[in-house]
Design an enzyme around this catalytic site. Structure first.
Site, short mmCIF file in Angstrom:
data_model
loop_
_atom_site.label_atom_id
_atom_site.label_comp_id
_atom_site.label_asym_id
_atom_site.label_seq_id
_atom_site.Cartn_x
_atom_site.Cartn_y
_atom_site.Cartn_z
CD GLN A 112 -52.47 41.57 42.40
OE1 GLN A 112 -52.03 42.31 41.49
NE2 GLN A 112 -53.43 40.69 42.18
CG HIS A 169 -49.42 45.91 45.24
ND1 HIS A 169 -50.41 45.65 44.32
CD2 HIS A 169 -48.31 45.30 44.75
CE1 HIS A 169 -49.91 44.94 43.32
NE2 HIS A 169 -48.65 44.71 43.56
CB CYS A 183 -40.15 59.12 56.86
SG CYS A 183 -39.14 60.55 56.43
C1 BV8 Z 1 -42.04 46.55 39.93
C2 BV8 Z 1 -50.62 51.16 43.97
C3 BV8 Z 1 -39.72 46.39 39.67
C4 BV8 Z 1 -51.28 51.22 45.25
C5 BV8 Z 1 -50.47 49.35 42.43
C6 BV8 Z 1 -42.64 50.02 32.99
C7 BV8 Z 1 -42.06 50.81 33.96
C8 BV8 Z 1 -42.07 50.45 35.31
C9 BV8 Z 1 -42.66 49.27 35.69
C10 BV8 Z 1 -43.23 48.50 34.71
C11 BV8 Z 1 -43.24 48.85 33.38
N1 BV8 Z 1 -43.91 47.89 32.70
C12 BV8 Z 1 -44.32 46.93 33.53
C13 BV8 Z 1 -43.90 47.28 34.76
C14 BV8 Z 1 -44.10 46.57 35.95
C15 BV8 Z 1 -45.33 47.17 36.63
C16 BV8 Z 1 -46.54 46.55 35.99
O1 BV8 Z 1 -46.79 45.38 36.17
N2 BV8 Z 1 -47.29 47.35 35.24
C17 BV8 Z 1 -48.46 46.79 34.59
C18 BV8 Z 1 -49.60 47.80 34.60
C19 BV8 Z 1 -48.07 46.36 33.19
N3 BV8 Z 1 -45.19 46.74 37.99
C20 BV8 Z 1 -44.59 47.56 38.86
O2 BV8 Z 1 -44.22 48.67 38.61
C21 BV8 Z 1 -44.37 46.95 40.22
N4 BV8 Z 1 -43.01 47.15 40.61
O3 BV8 Z 1 -42.22 45.83 38.98
O4 BV8 Z 1 -40.78 46.86 40.42
C22 BV8 Z 1 -39.49 47.41 38.61
C23 BV8 Z 1 -39.06 48.67 38.98
C24 BV8 Z 1 -38.81 49.60 37.98
C25 BV8 Z 1 -39.00 49.26 36.62
C26 BV8 Z 1 -39.47 47.99 36.29
C27 BV8 Z 1 -39.72 47.06 37.27
C28 BV8 Z 1 -45.27 47.65 41.23
C29 BV8 Z 1 -46.68 47.16 41.06
C30 BV8 Z 1 -47.56 47.80 42.12
C31 BV8 Z 1 -48.28 48.93 41.52
N5 BV8 Z 1 -49.20 49.49 42.48
N6 BV8 Z 1 -51.25 50.09 43.18
C32 BV8 Z 1 -52.67 51.66 45.02
O5 BV8 Z 1 -52.88 52.87 44.83
O6 BV8 Z 1 -53.53 50.76 44.99
S1 BV8 Z 1 -51.11 48.20 41.39
C33 BV8 Z 1 -52.81 48.24 41.32
O7 BV8 Z 1 -53.18 47.18 40.44
C34 BV8 Z 1 -53.48 47.87 42.62
O8 BV8 Z 1 -52.64 47.99 43.73
C35 BV8 Z 1 -53.90 46.42 42.46
O9 BV8 Z 1 -53.45 45.70 43.55
C36 BV8 Z 1 -53.16 46.02 41.23
C37 BV8 Z 1 -53.72 44.87 40.47
O10 BV8 Z 1 -55.06 45.15 40.17
P1 BV8 Z 1 -56.14 44.02 40.56
O11 BV8 Z 1 -56.05 43.77 42.02
O12 BV8 Z 1 -56.00 42.85 39.67
O13 BV8 Z 1 -57.50 44.77 40.30
P2 BV8 Z 1 -58.18 45.03 38.89
O14 BV8 Z 1 -59.21 46.08 39.09
O15 BV8 Z 1 -57.14 45.18 37.83
O16 BV8 Z 1 -58.92 43.63 38.58
C38 BV8 Z 1 -60.01 43.25 39.39
C39 BV8 Z 1 -60.52 41.95 38.83
O17 BV8 Z 1 -61.56 41.48 39.68
C40 BV8 Z 1 -61.12 42.10 37.44
O18 BV8 Z 1 -60.59 41.07 36.61
C41 BV8 Z 1 -62.62 41.90 37.65
O19 BV8 Z 1 -63.21 41.19 36.60
C42 BV8 Z 1 -62.66 41.06 38.89
N7 BV8 Z 1 -63.85 41.24 39.71
C43 BV8 Z 1 -64.62 42.34 39.85
N8 BV8 Z 1 -65.64 42.07 40.72
C44 BV8 Z 1 -65.47 40.78 41.13
C45 BV8 Z 1 -64.34 40.25 40.49
N9 BV8 Z 1 -63.92 38.98 40.68
C46 BV8 Z 1 -64.65 38.20 41.53
N10 BV8 Z 1 -65.74 38.65 42.18
C47 BV8 Z 1 -66.17 39.92 42.01
N11 BV8 Z 1 -67.28 40.35 42.66
ZN ZN Z 2 -38.88 61.46 58.51
#
Ligand code: BV8
Ligand code: ZN
Length: 256
Positions: A107, A125, A133
């Site tokens: 991700q 992602h 573009c």
């Molecule tokens: C989609 C952008 C079809 C780039 C990201 C309502 C309207 C529209 C959509 C939705 C909706 N409700 C739900 C959805 C679907 C939505 C979604 O899932 N929302 C969630 C919040 C509920 N998903 C989407 O929109 C996706 N598209 O579904 O298309 C669609 C279309 C229209 C309508 C419906 C559906 C698109 C998803 C992509 C979003 N873009 N980022 C950027 O700027 O980065 S997501 C963002 O969160 C990041 O990219 C990242 O990749 C992603 C997930 O986060 P994590 O990687 O898990 O990171 P996080 O910090 O959360 O967790 C880190 C973990 O590591 C923690 O647990 C921590 O404890 C642990 N940790 C920390 N240190 C360590 C460790 N573990 C081990 N060792 C360590 N040292």
């Molecule tokens: Zn262009």
């Protein structure tokens, strides 16, 4: 501290996996100094940042969103892959070296897995080091290795529009080829390691359940418990940069 017998049991699964899969999130890059999104150190605390990671947010203020992504690119410019990234690349070489299959689904948009030598990477992602573009005048990706950019928003080199980051925003579809391949890999995997993700963002968060439903084993390696912890076959809580090298050391002992 993970119990030695747990390390041993997971290492045994890794040593004999025929179709290995890995799903990573921001946590795998945390020990490289890259802030995660959620959790206690997450930087997506304030709501409006979530607005930045949407097409609407970008269209409303392309300059502000480019400044935010350039700030993140600046943060990444100096970081290196950590032992967790390297351990995953080593495991890939061991698995493919014995003719088995391996896929890493991430991700993350930081490009650190590639820097660590991982080869088979599915970027769900997108990637922060590329732009495309906004109007979609062509399918080209522009590599943007330098930060900060000379101007915001950067102009499209192929038409009179502007460039947007090559990342998937909330509400945007993932690349159909990438998500299709990720579903296939997850459905075929006999073992999936899920590393450093809060398992909240779909469709990525749904992949481990596809593996479980198809009879594959799921091992979570994460600092904190997540929803996945309750259904994973193993939930190893701690730092991935410490746990993954421990697992690799045991796998090497097992395979000799
Ligand atoms: C989609 C952008 C079809 C780039 C990201 C309502 C309207 C529209 C959509 C939705 C909706 N409700 C739900 C959805 C679907 C939505 C979604 O899932 N929302 C969630 C919040 C509920 N998903 C989407 O929109 C996706 N598209 O579904 O298309 C669609 C279309 C229209 C309508 C419906 C559906 C698109 C998803 C992509 C979003 N873009 N980022 C950027 O700027 O980065 S997501 C963002 O969160 C990041 O990219 C990242 O990749 C992603 C997930 O986060 P994590 O990687 O898990 O990171 P996080 O910090 O959360 O967790 C880190 C973990 O590591 C923690 O647990 C921590 O404890 C642990 N940790 C920390 N240190 C360590 C460790 N573990 C081990 N060792 C360590 N040292
Ligand atoms: Zn262009």
């Amino acid at each position: 501290m993970i119990a030695p017998e747990t390390i041993m049991r997971v290492a045994e699964l890794m040593a004999k996996a025929e179709r290995a899969a890995v799903l990573t999130g921001a946590g795998v890059s945390a020990e490289s100094g890259v802030p995660t999104f959620r959790g206690k150190h997450g930087f997506w605390k304030d709501e409006d940042v979530m607005k930045l990671a949407t097409l609407q947010g970008f269209l409303a203020d392309p300059k502000k969103v480019w400044e935010w992504y350039d700030w993140r690119r600046g943060q990444l410019a100096e970081v290196e892959p950590n032992p967790g990234h390297h351990a995953l690349a080593q495991w890939e070489r061991m698995v493919t070296g014995r003719g088995a299959s391996y896929s890493l689904i991430t991700q993350n948009i930081d490009g650190l897995h590639e820097l660590a030598g991982s080869k088979t990477i599915l970027e769900l992602h997108g990637n922060l080091w590329y732009a495309r573009c906004l109007k979609g005048c062509c399918a080209e990706l522009k590599h943007i290795p330098d930060t900060p950019l000379p101007e915001y928003p950067p102009p499209c080199p192929w038409c009179d529009s502007i460039l947007r980051p090559h990342v998937v925003w909330f509400g945007e579809q993932l690349d159909p080829t990438v998500i299709e391949e990720s579903f296939n890999v997850s459905g075929a995997a006999d073992l999936m390691l899920v590393v450093g993700t809060s398992a909240q963002v779909y469709p990525a968060a749904g992949l481990p359940y596809i593996t479980s439903r198809a009879g594959g084993k799921v091992v979570e390696i994460n600092l904190e418990p997540t929803e996945l912890s309750y259904t994973a076959d193993f939930a190893l809580h701690g730092k991935s940069g410490e746990i993954l090298p421990q697992l690799l050391e045991k796998v090497r002992e097992l395979v000799g």
